[in-house]
Scaffold this active site. Structure first.
Site, mmCIF file in Angstrom:
data_model
loop_
_atom_site.group_PDB
_atom_site.id
_atom_site.type_symbol
_atom_site.label_atom_id
_atom_site.label_comp_id
_atom_site.label_asym_id
_atom_site.label_seq_id
_atom_site.Cartn_x
_atom_site.Cartn_y
_atom_site.Cartn_z
ATOM 1 N N LYS A 198 29.874 36.273 38.823
ATOM 2 C CA LYS A 198 28.442 36.084 39.077
ATOM 3 C C LYS A 198 27.729 35.957 37.740
ATOM 4 O O LYS A 198 28.086 36.599 36.754
ATOM 5 C CB LYS A 198 27.915 37.302 39.843
ATOM 6 C CG LYS A 198 26.407 37.308 40.021
ATOM 7 C CD LYS A 198 25.924 38.604 40.648
ATOM 8 C CE LYS A 198 26.088 38.580 42.128
ATOM 9 N NZ LYS A 198 25.381 39.708 42.770
ATOM 10 N N LYS B 36 31.337 34.390 48.358
ATOM 11 C CA LYS B 36 30.142 35.105 48.819
ATOM 12 C C LYS B 36 28.995 34.122 48.944
ATOM 13 O O LYS B 36 28.656 33.413 47.984
ATOM 14 C CB LYS B 36 29.785 36.211 47.826
ATOM 15 C CG LYS B 36 30.775 37.370 47.814
ATOM 16 C CD LYS B 36 30.613 38.267 46.601
ATOM 17 C CE LYS B 36 29.310 38.998 46.582
ATOM 18 N NZ LYS B 36 29.234 39.932 45.408
HETATM 19 O O1 G3H Z 1 27.652 43.005 44.640
HETATM 20 C C1 G3H Z 1 27.526 43.035 43.443
HETATM 21 C C2 G3H Z 1 26.255 42.687 42.799
HETATM 22 O O2 G3H Z 1 26.521 41.953 41.651
HETATM 23 C C3 G3H Z 1 25.393 43.896 42.511
HETATM 24 O O3 G3H Z 1 24.589 43.668 41.379
HETATM 25 P P1 G3H Z 1 23.507 44.781 40.958
HETATM 26 O O4 G3H Z 1 24.246 46.106 40.891
HETATM 27 O O5 G3H Z 1 22.952 44.362 39.648
HETATM 28 O O6 G3H Z 1 22.484 44.767 42.047
#
Ligand code: G3H
Length: 608
Positions: A28, A86
């Site tokens: 991500k 996802k």
């Molecule tokens: O599910 C994983 C996400 O990247 C969570 O990101 P975050 O902890 O910054 O909300």
């Protein structure tokens, strides 16, 4: 067992995540939005680098909810060879169409739908995802500057997502700016994974780089499966029942963690005038918690009072409760589920009925063999009661769970079955079916028109009624309402008969639905006890060794929730009337009657 998902931007961070034993590595770009997509060539590089050492997921980006746009991007990401794709489902009238267009891809790639807690998530999409064969669903947050998951999805609403998704056979995850204190609050809801990015970056913030130290801190808070990769066969709750608890130091004592004057509006009371509305109830709870260190530094070392308040909110949200005593019992049982809690005092006080308050106070404790409880106010242990050194930790018995169908009650076989079970050489726990007592609930619901939640509670009490019939037949059969009582009975060579209301009614991972009959509850208990096997005894013989669980579900031989509730690694057997005659000899020689059924094809529930 809940896994840890960590979001990374490429190979370098993937290496840190791998070293930190992250269970699922998620590609991500945190600078490109909530689900910022990473370029496919980087996804490919990271996937090649990981080389199967951990499952890999990747996000599609914050895309407009246009079916063709969504489908094309998901295909592109899937082509990189990741294990999970996802896809963000932002609020839109096109959501169903977007799910539908992905059905062909879902047949060959594991798709995970992402809903957003801060964007009024529509959980009615869950059956749509399941219908189009999505592999899973999760909740995240879209606006990372606008609070954490629990700010938008309070604890009492989490079972409505997690349990619903699991009952549909979906893998389920929770994320959204999660921080260390959120973890012990979310684990009791038993999601399949918790997702992190921001918390892995320490003070750098989610757009910064992840750090090995931050990854390690989060890893220690999310209990990991055994080294063998399968679910740990040792259920720490059972060790706690013997006075051991993971990470605690037997030379230390206990701390008192408390919640005082916690007032909530509660639907409670046996009188008719108390129904149909709420009344203010004050909760005072004190939990004696095993210390893990003399120098607590972070969440790894403490028991969060949030867990107590979350548990109360979750139990209260399930609907009307008849008695203050039952509410106190459910709260105590929920808190004692945490292996570090050795004793709990719960006071439930109705504030609108008397001149002051009226209610009940109870104290419940874990019966710990071999470990004294803190001897004095300092919490220091009585050395004479110090538990055995860790190297002598007793092996945990992995019992066989045996559900005896209430339908046998009308048949001659019932006496045979009870005598056979009472003579078992195998360590077994009997789960009574509801039988005619549950049939009475179904019939009453038609003309008394009460909710499924009420019917679920009554059906669980129906199981206890048949349980009393079973207990009446043999002195080796003893009642057990908690895991501790089951472990103690097994230790003493007795056969515990589960009376389920105290454990099952407050359990956040048992939905209040007719899909959850004694079949599913037996599977649930198998997970909690780290069972070796599960035997369902039916009053029908309409099943065969070639049957699958899906087939048995379709024919109504097992209930609709059973497949999703059956943990991995538990041997599943079915027996019918023709097996009753030989059952005594088989069980007395340590064998199971009936036939073995192959493990489920869907991702069954993990033990624990
Ligand atoms: O599910 C994983 C996400 O990247 C969570 O990101 P975050 O902890 O910054 O909300």
């Amino acid at each position: 067992m809940t896994k840890m998902l960590g979001s990374v931007t490429g190979v370098d961070e993937a290496e840190i995540a791998l070293s930190g034993r992250v269970d699922i590595i998620d590609l991500k770009d945190p600078k490109a939005g909530a689900l910022g997509a990473v370029p496919t060539e980087i996804i490919g590089q990271a996937t090649s680098f990981i080389a199967g050492r951990a499952p890999v997921s990747a996000v599609c980006g914050d895309l407009p909810m246009e079916p063709e746009t969504i489908r094309a991007k998901a295909e592109e990401i899937a082509a990189t060879g990741v294990d999970y794709v996802k896809i963000g489902f932002f609020p839109s009238a096109n959501a169903v169409a977007c799910a539908e267009v992905l059905a062909p891809l879902a047949a060959r790639t594991k798709l995970i739908a992402v809903l957003f807690a801060d964007l009024a998530p529509d959980f009615e999409l869950l059956p749509i995802f399941a219908k189009h064969r999505f592999h899973g669903a999760m909740v995240d947050t879209a606006n990372k500057a606008n609070g954490r998951l629990l700010d938008h999805l309070p604890p009492e609403r989490i079972p409505g997502f997690v349990d619903r998704a699991k009952s549909l056979g979906l893998m389920v995850g929770l994320s959204g700016s999660l921080e260390a204190p959120d973890i012990p609050r979310l684990l009791p809801f038993a999601p399949d994974f918790l997702g992190f990015r921001g918390a892995l970056c320490g003070d750098a913030g989610r757009a910064g780089s992840i750090s090995a130290e931050a990854v390690s801190q989060i890893r220690e808070l999310v209990p990991q499966e055994s080294r063998a990769g399968g679910p740990s066969s040792v259920d720490y709750r059972l060790l706690a029942a013997r006075g051991y608890s993971p990470g605690t130091d037997p030379t230390l004592g206990t701390d008192k963690i408390f919640v005082r004057d916690f007032v909530l509006p509660v639907q409670i009371g046996a009188y008719s005038f108390e129904h149909g509305h709420t009344q203010k109830v004050r909760f005072d709870v004190t939990a004696d918690v095993l210390q893990v260190t003399d120098h607590p530094e972070d969440m790894r070392h403490v028991f969060s009072y949030d867990i107590i308040m979350d548990g109360i909110r979750t139990i209260v949200a399930r609907g009307h409760i008849q008695l203050s005593e039952a509410l106190a019992e459910q709260v105590a049982t929920y808190i004692l589920e945490n292996p570090r809690v050795v004793r709990v005092t719960v006071r439930v006080e109705k504030l609108e009925l008397g001149p002051g308050g009226v209610g009940v106070e109870i104290e419940r404790k874990r019966q710990a063999a071999g470990r004294g409880v803190a001897s004095g106010p300092t919490g220091r242990k009585d050395q004479s009661a110090v538990s055995q050194p860790r190297q002598q930790r007793p092996e945990v018995i992995r019992p066989t769970i045996v559900k005896l169908g209430g339908s046998t009650a009308r048949a001659a076989e019932m006496e045979n079955w009870i005598a056979a079970l009472a003579g078992s050489k195998l360590p077994i726990v009997i789960v009574p079916g509801g039988g005619q007592f549950a049939d009475q609930v179904r019939e009453s619901q038609i003309y008394m028109d009460f909710s499924d939640a009420a019917a679920h509670a009554m059906a669980i009490l129906a199981m206890e009624q048949f349980g009393q019939v079973i207990l009446d037949r043999h002195e080796r059969l003893v009642p057990a309402r908690s895991l501790d009582e089951m472990v103690r009975a097994l230790d003493e060579g007795k056969v515990p008969v589960w009376l389920p209301s105290s454990l099952a009614l407050p359990a956040p991972d048992i939905p209040a639905s007719w899909d959850m009959t004694s079949d599913s509850l037996a599977a649930w208990l198998a997970g909690k006890l780290g069972a070796k096997a599960l035997l369902l005894i039916k009053q029908t013989g309409a099943f065969f060794g070639s049957d699958t669980i899906d087939g048995l579900t379709a024919r109504g031989i097992v209930d609709a929730g059973f497949a999703a509730m059956l943990p991995n690694g538990v041997d599943f057997h079915l027996a019918g009337p023709k097996d009753a005659a030989e059952a005594g000899a088989l069980l007395a020689s340590g064998n199971l009657p009936g036939i073995a059924i192959a493990a489920p094809t869907r991702p069954a529930r993990k033990a624990g």
